[in-house]
Design a protein around this motif. Structure first.
Motif, PDB file in Angstrom:
ATOM      1  N   ARG A  46       0.663  -1.116   0.111  1.00 45.97           N
ATOM      2  CA  ARG A  46       0.251  -0.081   0.041  1.00 45.97           C
ATOM      3  C   ARG A  46       0.920   1.343  -0.123  1.00 45.97           C
ATOM      4  O   ARG A  46       1.868   1.110   0.807  1.00 45.97           O
ATOM      5  CB  ARG A  46      -0.712   0.274   1.103  1.00 45.97           C
ATOM      6  CG  ARG A  46      -1.939  -1.248   1.272  1.00 45.97           C
ATOM      7  CD  ARG A  46      -2.990  -0.969   2.406  1.00 45.97           C
ATOM      8  NE  ARG A  46      -3.864   0.250   2.157  1.00 45.97           N
ATOM      9  CZ  ARG A  46      -4.668   0.110   1.375  1.00 45.97           C
ATOM     10  NH1 ARG A  46      -5.270  -0.682   0.801  1.00 45.97           N
ATOM     11  NH2 ARG A  46      -5.706   1.210   1.189  1.00 45.97           N
ATOM     12  N   GLY A  47       0.306   2.369  -0.818  1.00 49.74           N
ATOM     13  CA  GLY A  47       1.436   3.350  -0.816  1.00 49.74           C
ATOM     14  C   GLY A  47       0.541   4.649  -0.829  1.00 49.74           C
ATOM     15  O   GLY A  47      -0.539   4.794  -1.126  1.00 49.74           O
ATOM     16  N   GLU A  61       5.188   7.183   0.545  1.00 53.29           N
ATOM     17  CA  GLU A  61       5.260   6.575   1.433  1.00 53.29           C
ATOM     18  C   GLU A  61       4.684   5.135   1.402  1.00 53.29           C
ATOM     19  O   GLU A  61       3.470   5.186   1.067  1.00 53.29           O
ATOM     20  CB  GLU A  61       4.826   7.223   2.552  1.00 53.29           C
ATOM     21  CG  GLU A  61       5.132   6.667   4.246  1.00 53.29           C
ATOM     22  CD  GLU A  61       4.614   7.690   5.283  1.00 53.29           C
ATOM     23  OE1 GLU A  61       5.250   7.606   6.198  1.00 53.29           O
ATOM     24  OE2 GLU A  61       3.957   8.614   4.831  1.00 53.29           O
ATOM     25  N   TYR A  62       5.208   4.075   1.719  1.00 53.69           N
ATOM     26  CA  TYR A  62       4.786   2.644   1.325  1.00 53.69           C
ATOM     27  C   TYR A  62       5.063   1.880   2.412  1.00 53.69           C
ATOM     28  O   TYR A  62       6.039   1.847   3.322  1.00 53.69           O
ATOM     29  CB  TYR A  62       4.955   2.283  -0.055  1.00 53.69           C
ATOM     30  CG  TYR A  62       6.571   1.775  -0.095  1.00 53.69           C
ATOM     31  CD1 TYR A  62       7.294   0.730   0.111  1.00 53.69           C
ATOM     32  CD2 TYR A  62       7.517   3.077  -0.677  1.00 53.69           C
ATOM     33  CE1 TYR A  62       8.459   0.515  -0.202  1.00 53.69           C
ATOM     34  CE2 TYR A  62       8.781   2.906  -0.838  1.00 53.69           C
ATOM     35  CZ  TYR A  62       9.314   1.536  -0.451  1.00 53.69           C
ATOM     36  OH  TYR A  62      10.510   1.568  -0.685  1.00 53.69           O
ATOM     37  N   ALA A  63       4.257   0.756   2.472  1.00 58.48           N
ATOM     38  CA  ALA A  63       4.448  -0.412   3.372  1.00 58.48           C
ATOM     39  C   ALA A  63       3.985  -1.701   2.648  1.00 58.48           C
ATOM     40  O   ALA A  63       2.909  -1.626   1.825  1.00 58.48           O
ATOM     41  CB  ALA A  63       3.446  -0.326   4.753  1.00 58.48           C
ATOM     42  N   ALA A  64       5.118  -2.752   2.775  1.00 55.05           N
ATOM     43  CA  ALA A  64       4.647  -3.840   1.913  1.00 55.05           C
ATOM     44  C   ALA A  64       4.824  -4.985   2.767  1.00 55.05           C
ATOM     45  O   ALA A  64       5.615  -5.129   3.919  1.00 55.05           O
ATOM     46  CB  ALA A  64       5.925  -4.042   0.983  1.00 55.05           C
ATOM     47  N   GLY A  67       3.970 -11.299   4.569  1.00 54.37           N
ATOM     48  CA  GLY A  67       3.196 -12.497   5.457  1.00 54.37           C
ATOM     49  C   GLY A  67       3.770 -12.618   6.768  1.00 54.37           C
ATOM     50  O   GLY A  67       3.260 -13.336   7.734  1.00 54.37           O
ATOM     51  N   SER A  68       5.019 -12.048   7.068  1.00 53.03           N
ATOM     52  CA  SER A  68       5.718 -12.144   8.613  1.00 53.03           C
ATOM     53  C   SER A  68       6.169 -10.981   9.005  1.00 53.03           C
ATOM     54  O   SER A  68       6.524 -10.778  10.066  1.00 53.03           O
ATOM     55  CB  SER A  68       6.833 -13.257   8.253  1.00 53.03           C
ATOM     56  OG  SER A  68       7.711 -12.834   7.569  1.00 53.03           O
ATOM     57  N   ARG A  69       6.521  -9.927   8.118  1.00 53.84           N
ATOM     58  CA  ARG A  69       6.940  -8.743   8.542  1.00 53.84           C
ATOM     59  C   ARG A  69       6.578  -7.601   7.570  1.00 53.84           C
ATOM     60  O   ARG A  69       6.202  -7.821   6.244  1.00 53.84           O
ATOM     61  CB  ARG A  69       8.335  -8.943   8.233  1.00 53.84           C
ATOM     62  CG  ARG A  69       9.031  -7.440   8.808  1.00 53.84           C
ATOM     63  CD  ARG A  69      10.795  -7.672   8.831  1.00 53.84           C
ATOM     64  NE  ARG A  69      11.397  -6.480   9.228  1.00 53.84           N
ATOM     65  CZ  ARG A  69      11.982  -5.741   8.412  1.00 53.84           C
ATOM     66  NH1 ARG A  69      12.354  -6.560   7.452  1.00 53.84           N
ATOM     67  NH2 ARG A  69      12.519  -4.814   8.743  1.00 53.84           N
ATOM     68  N   ILE A  70       6.489  -6.263   8.301  1.00 54.96           N
ATOM     69  CA  ILE A  70       5.905  -5.216   7.103  1.00 54.96           C
ATOM     70  C   ILE A  70       7.292  -4.450   6.883  1.00 54.96           C
ATOM     71  O   ILE A  70       7.865  -4.237   7.788  1.00 54.96           O
ATOM     72  CB  ILE A  70       4.955  -4.415   8.085  1.00 54.96           C
ATOM     73  CG1 ILE A  70       3.533  -4.884   8.332  1.00 54.96           C
ATOM     74  CG2 ILE A  70       4.657  -3.199   7.143  1.00 54.96           C
ATOM     75  CD1 ILE A  70       2.907  -5.385   7.387  1.00 54.96           C
ATOM     76  N   HIS A  71       7.571  -4.146   5.482  1.00 59.55           N
ATOM     77  CA  HIS A  71       8.841  -3.408   5.126  1.00 59.55           C
ATOM     78  C   HIS A  71       8.064  -2.082   4.847  1.00 59.55           C
ATOM     79  O   HIS A  71       7.009  -1.986   4.165  1.00 59.55           O
ATOM     80  CB  HIS A  71       9.260  -4.053   3.913  1.00 59.55           C
ATOM     81  CG  HIS A  71       9.670  -5.471   4.123  1.00 59.55           C
ATOM     82  ND1 HIS A  71      11.041  -5.957   4.789  1.00 59.55           N
ATOM     83  CD2 HIS A  71       9.165  -6.665   4.028  1.00 59.55           C
ATOM     84  CE1 HIS A  71      10.929  -7.192   4.875  1.00 59.55           C
ATOM     85  NE2 HIS A  71       9.971  -7.515   4.586  1.00 59.55           N
ATOM     86  N   GLU A  72       8.745  -1.116   5.357  1.00 59.26           N
ATOM     87  CA  GLU A  72       8.171   0.233   4.992  1.00 59.26           C
ATOM     88  C   GLU A  72       9.599   0.956   4.128  1.00 59.26           C
ATOM     89  O   GLU A  72      10.834   0.863   4.249  1.00 59.26           O
ATOM     90  CB  GLU A  72       8.181   0.826   6.291  1.00 59.26           C
ATOM     91  CG  GLU A  72       7.201   0.569   7.158  1.00 59.26           C
ATOM     92  CD  GLU A  72       7.007   1.326   8.249  1.00 59.26           C
ATOM     93  OE1 GLU A  72       5.975   1.760   8.734  1.00 59.26           O
ATOM     94  OE2 GLU A  72       7.930   1.344   9.160  1.00 59.26           O
ATOM     95  N   GLY A  73       8.892   2.024   3.313  1.00 63.89           N
ATOM     96  CA  GLY A  73       9.927   2.866   2.561  1.00 63.89           C
ATOM     97  C   GLY A  73       9.277   4.156   2.230  1.00 63.89           C
ATOM     98  O   GLY A  73       8.181   4.386   2.555  1.00 63.89           O
TER      99      GLY A  73
END
Length: 167
Positions: A46-47, A61-64, A67-73
Motif C-alpha cells: 500500500r502506498g 510513503e509505502y508499506a509492504a 506475510g511475516s513482516r511489514i517493510h516500509e519505505g
C-alpha cells in the motif's frame, strides 16, 4: 503576466504528469535476487503519494507485507527544471539500510527514471536505476534495476499499483 517555468510545468509539463501519481495506491511488489529467475519475494503493498512544496515534489510513503513482516519505505520524486532531469531520494528498511539512494536521470532521457549507485560488499559500486511509468491514470509501475559493474542491468524490484478503490 507570464507564468513562470514551474507554473507552466505544473499546468501541462513534467510536474503535471507527476501530479497524476498523487493518491492512495494498492498493489503487488516483486523482488528478485538473481536475474532471469522467478521472484524471490512477492509482497502486498500500500502506498500514499502526496504533493509537497506546491507540487514541486511528490512524497511516496509505502508499506509492504511479506506475510511475516511489514517493510516500509519512502521516496521523494521531482523534476529539476534547470537540469531537465528526474531526481529521486529513496530509502527503505529492506534495501538501503540507513542510507538514502540518490538517483538522477540523464538530461536527454525521456520519462521518469534516475540512475544511482550503492557500495558493494567487495569491489566497485553497483548501479541502481529507478523508473516510474503511468500508462493509465489508475495504474502506476515503479521498477528498480540492479546494475553490476561487469554486466547488464536486471530487474530487481517491481511494484505494480492500482489506485485504491478502483477494483
Amino acid at each position: 503576466m507570464d507564468a513562470t517555468p514551474f507554473q507552466k510545468s505544473l499546468a501541462d509539463g513534467r510536474h503535471a504528469l507527476l501530479q497524476n501519481m498523487v493518491g492512495e495506491w494498492v498493489g503487488r511488489t516483486r523482488v528478485w535476487f538473481e536475474p532471469s529467475t522467478e521472484p524471490a519475494l512477492t509482497l502486498l503493498q500500500r502506498g500514499h503519494v502526496r504533493p509537497m512544496l506546491g507540487g514541486r515534489f511528490l512524497f511516496h510513503e509505502y508499506a509492504a507485507d511479506d506475510g511475516s513482516r511489514i517493510h516500509e519505505g519512502i521516496a521523494l520524486y521531482g523534476w529539476h527544471l534547470e537540469r531537465a532531469r528526474f531526481e529521486v531520494a529513496w530509502g527503505d528498511d529492506f534495501h538501503t539500510g540507513t542510507g538514502l539512494m540518490l538517483c538522477a536521470g540523464a538530461r536527454e532521457a525521456p520519462g521518469f527514471h534516475g540512475l544511482g549507485s550503492y557500495p558493494a560488499v567487495k569491489g566497485p559500486d553497483w548501479g541502481w536505476r529507478i523508473e516510474l511509468a503511468q500508462d493509465a491514470i489508475d495504474t502506476l509501475r515503479i521498477a528498480m534495476f540492479n546494475i553490476p559493474p561487469d554486466g547488464p542491468e536486471a530487474l530487481a524490484v517491481e511494484t505494480l499499483y492500482r489506485r485504491a478503490g478502483t477494483g
